[in-house]
Write an enzyme that holds these catalytic residues in place. Structure first.
Site, PDB file in Angstrom:
ATOM      1  N   PRO A 141       0.801  -1.237   0.000  1.00 23.24           N
ATOM      2  CA  PRO A 141       0.000   0.000   0.000  1.00 23.24           C
ATOM      3  C   PRO A 141       0.833   1.286   0.000  1.00 23.24           C
ATOM      4  O   PRO A 141       0.270   2.362  -0.095  1.00 23.24           O
ATOM      5  CB  PRO A 141      -0.793  -0.125   1.304  1.00 23.24           C
ATOM      6  CG  PRO A 141       0.087  -0.938   2.208  1.00 23.24           C
ATOM      7  CD  PRO A 141       0.814  -1.898   1.314  1.00 23.24           C
ATOM      8  N   GLY A 142       2.159   1.198   0.077  1.00 23.73           N
ATOM      9  CA  GLY A 142       2.948   2.420  -0.098  1.00 23.73           C
ATOM     10  C   GLY A 142       3.885   2.791   1.035  1.00 23.73           C
ATOM     11  O   GLY A 142       4.441   3.888   1.048  1.00 23.73           O
ATOM     12  N   ALA A 143       4.079   1.879   1.987  1.00 21.42           N
ATOM     13  CA  ALA A 143       4.909   2.226   3.157  1.00 21.42           C
ATOM     14  C   ALA A 143       6.389   2.413   2.783  1.00 21.42           C
ATOM     15  O   ALA A 143       7.039   3.354   3.256  1.00 21.42           O
ATOM     16  CB  ALA A 143       4.765   1.165   4.245  1.00 21.42           C
ATOM     17  N   TRP A 144       6.913   1.534   1.944  1.00 24.08           N
ATOM     18  CA  TRP A 144       8.318   1.717   1.523  1.00 24.08           C
ATOM     19  C   TRP A 144       8.461   3.024   0.747  1.00 24.08           C
ATOM     20  O   TRP A 144       9.448   3.737   0.892  1.00 24.08           O
ATOM     21  CB  TRP A 144       8.808   0.530   0.672  1.00 24.08           C
ATOM     22  CG  TRP A 144       9.263  -0.653   1.471  1.00 24.08           C
ATOM     23  CD1 TRP A 144       8.791  -1.049   2.690  1.00 24.08           C
ATOM     24  CD2 TRP A 144      10.301  -1.594   1.105  1.00 24.08           C
ATOM     25  NE1 TRP A 144       9.465  -2.180   3.095  1.00 24.08           N
ATOM     26  CE2 TRP A 144      10.385  -2.541   2.147  1.00 24.08           C
ATOM     27  CE3 TRP A 144      11.129  -1.737  -0.008  1.00 24.08           C
ATOM     28  CZ2 TRP A 144      11.298  -3.607   2.115  1.00 24.08           C
ATOM     29  CZ3 TRP A 144      12.030  -2.792  -0.047  1.00 24.08           C
ATOM     30  CH2 TRP A 144      12.115  -3.718   1.010  1.00 24.08           C
ATOM     31  N   ASP A 148       2.875  -1.377  -8.742  1.00 22.40           N
ATOM     32  CA  ASP A 148       2.240  -2.551  -8.139  1.00 22.40           C
ATOM     33  C   ASP A 148       1.121  -3.067  -9.040  1.00 22.40           C
ATOM     34  O   ASP A 148       0.523  -2.305  -9.800  1.00 22.40           O
ATOM     35  CB  ASP A 148       1.675  -2.248  -6.741  1.00 22.40           C
ATOM     36  CG  ASP A 148       1.599  -3.508  -5.873  1.00 22.40           C
ATOM     37  OD1 ASP A 148       2.421  -3.643  -4.941  1.00 22.40           O
ATOM     38  OD2 ASP A 148       0.722  -4.381  -6.128  1.00 22.40           O
ATOM     39  N   ASP A 186       2.446  -4.568 -13.907  1.00 18.52           N
ATOM     40  CA  ASP A 186       3.316  -5.688 -13.549  1.00 18.52           C
ATOM     41  C   ASP A 186       4.770  -5.238 -13.717  1.00 18.52           C
ATOM     42  O   ASP A 186       5.210  -4.948 -14.831  1.00 18.52           O
ATOM     43  CB  ASP A 186       2.997  -6.860 -14.486  1.00 18.52           C
ATOM     44  CG  ASP A 186       3.830  -8.098 -14.175  1.00 18.52           C
ATOM     45  OD1 ASP A 186       4.855  -7.984 -13.471  1.00 18.52           O
ATOM     46  OD2 ASP A 186       3.445  -9.187 -14.649  1.00 18.52           O
ATOM     47  N   ASP A 246      10.005  -5.174  -2.740  1.00 19.14           N
ATOM     48  CA  ASP A 246       9.402  -5.963  -1.661  1.00 19.14           C
ATOM     49  C   ASP A 246       8.318  -6.844  -2.278  1.00 19.14           C
ATOM     50  O   ASP A 246       7.441  -7.338  -1.591  1.00 19.14           O
ATOM     51  CB  ASP A 246       8.823  -4.997  -0.616  1.00 19.14           C
ATOM     52  CG  ASP A 246       8.526  -5.662   0.722  1.00 19.14           C
ATOM     53  OD1 ASP A 246       9.182  -6.675   1.038  1.00 19.14           O
ATOM     54  OD2 ASP A 246       7.649  -5.158   1.441  1.00 19.14           O
ATOM     55  N   LYS A 260      13.587  -8.498  -2.117  1.00 21.67           N
ATOM     56  CA  LYS A 260      13.110  -9.589  -1.262  1.00 21.67           C
ATOM     57  C   LYS A 260      13.209 -10.913  -1.989  1.00 21.67           C
ATOM     58  O   LYS A 260      12.964 -10.989  -3.195  1.00 21.67           O
ATOM     59  CB  LYS A 260      11.647  -9.335  -0.893  1.00 21.67           C
ATOM     60  CG  LYS A 260      11.053 -10.541  -0.181  1.00 21.67           C
ATOM     61  CD  LYS A 260       9.886 -10.279   0.691  1.00 21.67           C
ATOM     62  CE  LYS A 260       8.603  -9.775   0.149  1.00 21.67           C
ATOM     63  NZ  LYS A 260       7.840  -9.252   1.311  1.00 21.67           N
TER      64      LYS A 260
HETATM   65  N1  SAM Z   1       6.618  -2.678   0.442  1.00 19.93           N
HETATM   66  C1  SAM Z   1       5.166  -2.526   0.462  1.00 19.93           C
HETATM   67  C2  SAM Z   1       4.830  -1.498   1.489  1.00 19.93           C
HETATM   68  O1  SAM Z   1       5.699  -1.182   2.323  1.00 19.93           O
HETATM   69  O2  SAM Z   1       3.721  -0.941   1.479  1.00 19.93           O
HETATM   70  C3  SAM Z   1       4.489  -3.876   0.738  1.00 19.93           C
HETATM   71  C4  SAM Z   1       4.640  -4.824  -0.427  1.00 19.93           C
HETATM   72  S1  SAM Z   1       3.703  -6.319  -0.330  1.00 19.93           S
HETATM   73  C5  SAM Z   1       4.645  -7.262   0.798  1.00 19.93           C
HETATM   74  C6  SAM Z   1       4.054  -7.095  -1.866  1.00 19.93           C
HETATM   75  C7  SAM Z   1       3.407  -6.448  -3.073  1.00 19.93           C
HETATM   76  O3  SAM Z   1       3.985  -6.987  -4.271  1.00 19.93           O
HETATM   77  C8  SAM Z   1       1.903  -6.689  -3.180  1.00 19.93           C
HETATM   78  O4  SAM Z   1       1.227  -5.452  -3.094  1.00 19.93           O
HETATM   79  C9  SAM Z   1       1.737  -7.312  -4.574  1.00 19.93           C
HETATM   80  O5  SAM Z   1       0.598  -6.846  -5.259  1.00 19.93           O
HETATM   81  C10 SAM Z   1       3.007  -6.844  -5.276  1.00 19.93           C
HETATM   82  N2  SAM Z   1       3.384  -7.614  -6.459  1.00 19.93           N
HETATM   83  C11 SAM Z   1       3.461  -8.956  -6.606  1.00 19.93           C
HETATM   84  N3  SAM Z   1       3.814  -9.282  -7.860  1.00 19.93           N
HETATM   85  C12 SAM Z   1       3.995  -8.102  -8.528  1.00 19.93           C
HETATM   86  C13 SAM Z   1       4.366  -7.762  -9.860  1.00 19.93           C
HETATM   87  N4  SAM Z   1       4.638  -8.710 -10.766  1.00 19.93           N
HETATM   88  N5  SAM Z   1       4.444  -6.460 -10.203  1.00 19.93           N
HETATM   89  C14 SAM Z   1       4.161  -5.497  -9.293  1.00 19.93           C
HETATM   90  N6  SAM Z   1       3.809  -5.751  -8.023  1.00 19.93           N
HETATM   91  C15 SAM Z   1       3.718  -7.033  -7.648  1.00 19.93           C
END
Ligand code: SAM
Length: 192
Positions: A33-36, A62, A79, A104, A144
């Protein structure tokens, strides 16, 4: 007032390694949701909060919708592993280059540990493609991964491209999860 507790992982890593400097251009893959991105906006001064410091750039990507954030440009519903997204991203970066790529990203876990591990490693490989297109020489990639059999070959790929590569397990990451991060610093641009 971070959007998600994952912010503390990035804060911890950045406090130790000082990746995010005022004026830097940063890509945040898997940003919802945008924390990083909140952490990155503060540290690179992309909202111009400190007028004395250079103003950086933050672009988040995302598959999901990312609520707007002052100082960040978001590619929601994109993507990050897709070549068209990566081309779009380059247009949003000053001179088409980034100092730091953060990821992440994680796929939806199937529960089969090896399969999930392999999926995430494949996503990391597409981040390596992105790094080759977008990273400035000397730049850094933080991504990650879920630990498993392919981690060593991923690390070896990174070691061929960066001067310094290490695997990190932030204190803020749950001890019982396979989640770890590769921090690859000092990108060496390949001779063309
Ligand atoms: N770092 C984020 C934060 O601090 O708000 C949290 C990230 S969350 C652990 C992982 C995110 O990776 C999810 O929102 C998911 O939708 C996204 N994700 C997974 N595969 C993806 C892709 N191929 N392209 C873009 N985002 C992707």
């Amino acid at each position: 007032n971070f959007r998600c507790r994952s912010a503390f992982k990035l804060l911890e890593i950045d406090d130790q390694f000082r990746l995010l400097q005022p004026g830097h251009s940063v890509v945040d893959c898997g940003a919802a949701p945008g924390a990083w991105s909140q952490v990155a906006v503060q540290r690179v001064n992309s909202a111009g909060t400190d007028p004395e410091l250079p103003r950086g750039t933050v672009v988040g990507i995302d598959l999901l919708h990312i609520p707007p954030l002052d100082g960040a440009h978001f590619l929601s519903c994109h993507d990050a592993t897709d070549a068209a997204t990566q081309a779009r991203l380059l247009e949003l970066l000053p001179a088409g280059r980034a100092h730091v790529i953060l990821s992440d990203m994680a796929p939806n876990a199937s529960g089969f540990r090896d399969l999930d591990h392999e999926k995430l490693v494949t996503m990391c490989l597409s981040l390596i493609d992105l790094a080759e297109k977008a990273l400035l020489p000397g730049g850094a990639l933080l991504c990650k991964y879920w630990d498993g059999a392919l981690a060593h070959s991923l690390q070896a790929r990174l070691c061929g491209m960066f001067g310094n590569v290490r695997s990190l397990k932030p204190d803020a990451s749950r001890k019982d999860s396979a989640e770890r991060y590769f921090l690859a610093r000092v990108y060496r641009e390949p001779a063309r």
